[in-house]
Design a protein around this motif. Structure first.
Motif, PDB file in Angstrom:
ATOM      1  N   ILE A  99       0.828  -1.205   0.000  1.00 33.63           N
ATOM      2  CA  ILE A  99       0.000   0.000   0.000  1.00 33.63           C
ATOM      3  C   ILE A  99       0.866   1.261   0.000  1.00 33.63           C
ATOM      4  N   LEU A 100       1.936   1.275   0.799  1.00 32.46           N
ATOM      5  CA  LEU A 100       2.813   2.445   0.850  1.00 32.46           C
ATOM      6  C   LEU A 100       3.499   2.690  -0.494  1.00 32.46           C
ATOM      7  N   LEU A 101       3.922   1.625  -1.152  1.00 34.23           N
ATOM      8  CA  LEU A 101       4.552   1.768  -2.467  1.00 34.23           C
ATOM      9  C   LEU A 101       3.554   2.340  -3.482  1.00 34.23           C
ATOM     10  N   ILE A 102       2.324   1.834  -3.439  1.00 34.91           N
ATOM     11  CA  ILE A 102       1.294   2.364  -4.339  1.00 34.91           C
ATOM     12  C   ILE A 102       1.001   3.826  -4.017  1.00 34.91           C
ATOM     13  N   ASP A 103       0.933   4.143  -2.706  1.00 34.43           N
ATOM     14  CA  ASP A 103       0.689   5.526  -2.293  1.00 34.43           C
ATOM     15  C   ASP A 103       1.767   6.466  -2.816  1.00 34.43           C
ATOM     16  N   LEU A 104       3.014   6.048  -2.708  1.00 33.98           N
ATOM     17  CA  LEU A 104       4.121   6.888  -3.189  1.00 33.98           C
ATOM     18  C   LEU A 104       4.037   7.093  -4.695  1.00 33.98           C
ATOM     19  N   TYR A 105       3.675   6.033  -5.405  1.00 37.97           N
ATOM     20  CA  TYR A 105       3.583   6.111  -6.866  1.00 37.97           C
ATOM     21  C   TYR A 105       2.443   7.040  -7.283  1.00 37.97           C
ATOM     22  N   VAL A 106       1.271   6.852  -6.675  1.00 35.81           N
ATOM     23  CA  VAL A 106       0.119   7.686  -7.014  1.00 35.81           C
ATOM     24  C   VAL A 106       0.362   9.140  -6.612  1.00 35.81           C
ATOM     25  N   PHE A 107       1.116   9.345  -5.536  1.00 39.98           N
ATOM     26  CA  PHE A 107       1.387  10.705  -5.077  1.00 39.98           C
ATOM     27  C   PHE A 107       2.139  11.515  -6.131  1.00 39.98           C
ATOM     28  N   GLN A 108       2.951  10.848  -6.944  1.00 41.64           N
ATOM     29  CA  GLN A 108       3.651  11.557  -8.018  1.00 41.64           C
ATOM     30  C   GLN A 108       2.655  12.152  -9.017  1.00 41.64           C
ATOM     31  N   ALA A 109       1.568  11.403  -9.258  1.00 47.10           N
ATOM     32  CA  ALA A 109       0.526  11.919 -10.154  1.00 47.10           C
ATOM     33  C   ALA A 109      -0.227  13.067  -9.508  1.00 47.10           C
ATOM     34  N   VAL A 110      -0.483  12.937  -8.196  1.00 47.26           N
ATOM     35  CA  VAL A 110      -1.167  14.012  -7.471  1.00 47.26           C
ATOM     36  C   VAL A 110      -0.346  15.296  -7.556  1.00 47.26           C
ATOM     37  N   LEU A 133       1.776  16.138  -9.817  1.00 49.71           N
ATOM     38  CA  LEU A 133       1.789  16.630 -11.196  1.00 49.71           C
ATOM     39  C   LEU A 133       0.514  17.401 -11.531  1.00 49.71           C
ATOM     40  N   THR A 134      -0.612  16.945 -11.010  1.00 47.89           N
ATOM     41  CA  THR A 134      -1.889  17.588 -11.338  1.00 47.89           C
ATOM     42  C   THR A 134      -2.080  18.924 -10.622  1.00 47.89           C
ATOM     43  N   VAL A 135      -1.343  19.153  -9.538  1.00 47.19           N
ATOM     44  CA  VAL A 135      -1.487  20.434  -8.817  1.00 47.19           C
ATOM     45  C   VAL A 135      -0.217  21.272  -8.914  1.00 47.19           C
ATOM     46  N   GLN A 136       0.613  20.969  -9.895  1.00 45.86           N
ATOM     47  CA  GLN A 136       1.908  21.650  -9.988  1.00 45.86           C
ATOM     48  C   GLN A 136       1.786  23.148 -10.223  1.00 45.86           C
ATOM     49  N   THR A 137       0.669  23.592 -10.823  1.00 50.93           N
ATOM     50  CA  THR A 137       0.494  25.025 -11.074  1.00 50.93           C
ATOM     51  C   THR A 137      -0.371  25.706 -10.015  1.00 50.93           C
ATOM     52  N   ALA A 138      -0.799  24.951  -9.011  1.00 48.62           N
ATOM     53  CA  ALA A 138      -1.670  25.505  -7.963  1.00 48.62           C
ATOM     54  C   ALA A 138      -0.856  26.323  -6.968  1.00 48.62           C
ATOM     55  N   THR A 139      -1.557  27.076  -6.128  1.00 42.35           N
ATOM     56  CA  THR A 139      -0.894  27.873  -5.103  1.00 42.35           C
ATOM     57  C   THR A 139      -0.299  26.954  -4.039  1.00 42.35           C
ATOM     58  N   LEU A 140       0.634  27.497  -3.266  1.00 45.23           N
ATOM     59  CA  LEU A 140       1.284  26.725  -2.223  1.00 45.23           C
ATOM     60  C   LEU A 140       0.276  26.228  -1.193  1.00 45.23           C
ATOM     61  N   LYS A 141      -0.744  27.037  -0.879  1.00 43.11           N
ATOM     62  CA  LYS A 141      -1.758  26.667   0.103  1.00 43.11           C
ATOM     63  C   LYS A 141      -2.567  25.461  -0.373  1.00 43.11           C
ATOM     64  N   ILE A 142      -2.955  25.487  -1.651  1.00 37.98           N
ATOM     65  CA  ILE A 142      -3.724  24.361  -2.207  1.00 37.98           C
ATOM     66  C   ILE A 142      -2.874  23.100  -2.229  1.00 37.98           C
ATOM     67  N   LYS A 143      -1.599  23.252  -2.591  1.00 38.05           N
ATOM     68  CA  LYS A 143      -0.711  22.083  -2.618  1.00 38.05           C
ATOM     69  C   LYS A 143      -0.614  21.440  -1.238  1.00 38.05           C
ATOM     70  N   PHE A 144      -0.360  22.264  -0.232  1.00 40.34           N
ATOM     71  CA  PHE A 144      -0.238  21.730   1.130  1.00 40.34           C
ATOM     72  C   PHE A 144      -1.537  21.054   1.584  1.00 40.34           C
ATOM     73  N   THR A 145      -2.676  21.639   1.206  1.00 47.05           N
ATOM     74  CA  THR A 145      -3.966  21.050   1.586  1.00 47.05           C
ATOM     75  C   THR A 145      -4.156  19.691   0.934  1.00 47.05           C
ATOM     76  N   VAL A 146      -3.879  19.615  -0.369  1.00 46.09           N
ATOM     77  CA  VAL A 146      -4.035  18.355  -1.107  1.00 46.09           C
ATOM     78  C   VAL A 146      -3.066  17.299  -0.573  1.00 46.09           C
ATOM     79  N   TYR A 147      -1.809  17.709  -0.388  1.00 48.78           N
ATOM     80  CA  TYR A 147      -0.813  16.752   0.110  1.00 48.78           C
ATOM     81  C   TYR A 147      -1.186  16.263   1.506  1.00 48.78           C
ATOM     82  N   GLY A 148      -1.617  17.190   2.346  1.00 43.51           N
ATOM     83  CA  GLY A 148      -1.971  16.828   3.715  1.00 43.51           C
ATOM     84  C   GLY A 148      -3.123  15.847   3.783  1.00 43.51           C
ATOM     85  N   LEU A 149      -4.179  16.100   2.995  1.00 40.55           N
ATOM     86  CA  LEU A 149      -5.336  15.205   2.980  1.00 40.55           C
ATOM     87  C   LEU A 149      -4.948  13.833   2.447  1.00 40.55           C
TER      88      LEU A 149
END
Length: 415
Positions: free
Chosen positions: A14-25, A27-43
């Motif tokens: 599960i952790l390996l899959i989480d790390l892999y999927v997180f790379q896609a996450v 990538l999809t928010v790479q142009t978002a503000t720092l606040k949105i990034k932290f919120t998405v990453y945190g959740l």
């Protein structure tokens, strides 16, 4: 110790899959503000942490002590998250393979797969594949969550079956066929009562149940015997055993306890007024004409399912009757033995598959992943003069929901 090891292997996966999927996450928010990034990453990591923590403590606790509803839905959610992320990974792997080919110097191939549509849209192929994978994985998770609301949404299937050798007295006979109650999974008695009332509303001549009354223990029916004990029909209520009824999937303190559990289940059905057929047959009579109803214990052609059934015992003595109905829980029995050795069994009734509780059913089209395991998995099948009907199940097990394949009450009219 073995359970402990399996738990940690699953956590690592599960952790390996989480790390892999997180790379896609990312990538999809790479142009978002720092606040949105932290919120998405945190959740994202908060949910992952709760899942990992649950799996880590499971070997040390007794899940039976958890509130039933919480245990059922939380474990289903964990499985849903895992499947959704695993589905997302398929798209990410496809994109990574594309990039490997690109780095390998496949210039013409790279130009082809990068494509003008992506240039025009102003996004890279990687971002597109990340969005696509996350959208499809998220769609699966959403469908499974919505499916929680469908598990008691009983559907009535009306089927008219024609048999040239059916005695005239039985033409127009109405049978209700139900299967796979799995009472150990129920959490809403009022909803179950509605399903039982639907059965009674059909005013059938006979009611036939093809196994899996419980998940493991006869005691799971304690709260529901008053409901299912209401089932009555002029020609009786008949039942057979399914693979779960034997308690094969539970650890018992002794062989004697397991044997007693099965005896308790048999007695419970007798107390409800059901006639349990254990590798035997009964003769149904109407206006001086007769047909045979056979019922066998569970018999599965798949490797992991036991063959308790003895069709030769149930069949013996029925040769002279012009029409025969067989109740056999596992539909794989039909191809494996019924059709090849008992060609005069006209109608076989089964359950077992639940339609995997997941699939698509449209007029003229049906699909479920279970069809890659079971050739016959839901509804009506015909071969020469023999017919098989597979009920999609009254209850549910494992996943506490239904996506596309709803719980079923079948009303069969013979003609």
């Amino acid at each position: 110790m073995r359970r402990f090891s399996c738990s940690w292997i699953f956590i690592i996966i599960i952790l390996l899959i989480d790390l892999y999927v997180f790379q896609a996450v990312k990538l999809t928010v790479q142009t978002a503000t720092l606040k949105i990034k932290f919120t998405v990453y945190g959740l994202y990591w908060a949910v992952s942490a709760v899942v990992v923590l649950t799996l880590a403590v499971m070997p040390y606790i007794n899940l039976d002590n958890w509130p039933k509803s919480f245990r059922t839905y939380w474990m289903a959610t964990i499985i849903g998250l895992f499947l959704s992320k695993a589905l997302t990974v398929i798209f990410l792997v496809a994109d990574d393979l594309r990039r490997v080919l690109q780095w390998g110097g496949g210039k013409l191939f790279y130009q082809y797969i990068e494509g003008e549509p992506f240039k025009a849209a102003g996004i890279s192929r990687s971002v597109f594949m990340s969005w696509l994978g996350l959208a499809i994985g998220g769609g699966l998770m959403t469908a499974m969550m919505v499916g929680f609301t469908n598990k008691y949404r009983y559907q009535l299937k009306k089927v008219k079956l024609n048999f040239p050798n059916l005695p005239d007295a039985f033409k127009g006979l109405k049978m209700v066929h139900i299967s796979d109650v799995h009472s150990g999974s129920f959490t809403d008695k009022k909803a179950v009562e509605h399903g039982v009332q639907m059965i009674m509303d059909q005013q059938a001549d006979i009611i036939l149940f093809t196994g899996d009354l419980v998940n493991d223990r006869a005691g799971e029916m304690a709260e529901y015997t008053d409901l299912f004990g209401r089932l009555r029909a002029p020609m009786g209520v008949y039942s057979t055993l399914g693979n779960h009824d034997y308690g094969d999937y539970k650890s018992w303190s002794s062989p004697e306890e397991k044997i007693q559990n099965l005896e308790n289940l048999k007695q419970l059905q007798a107390n409800m007024g059901w006639r349990l057929l254990m590798n035997e047959h009964v003769i149904l009579e109407k206006k001086g004409q007769q047909i045979a109803l056979l019922g066998i214990e569970n018999w599965g052609a798949k490797a992991n399912f036991p063959k308790y059934g003895k069709l030769h015992e149930a069949y013996a003595g029925t040769e002279k009757y012009p029409f025969k109905i067989l109740m056999s829980h596992d539909p794989s029995h039909w191809d494996a033995q019924v059709r090849s050795e008992y060609s005069d069994i006209d109608l076989t009734l089964s359950g077992h598959t639940h339609g995997m509780q997941f699939g698509v059913e449209l007029p003229g089209f049906k699909w479920s992943p279970v069809q890659y395991v079971y050739k016959q998995w839901a509804g009506l099948y015909e071969q020469a003069h023999q017919k098989l009907y597979i009920n999609r199940g009254f209850g549910f097990i494992g996943y506490p929901g239904r996506v596309g394949i709803l719980p079923e009450i079948t009303l069969i009219e013979l003609a």
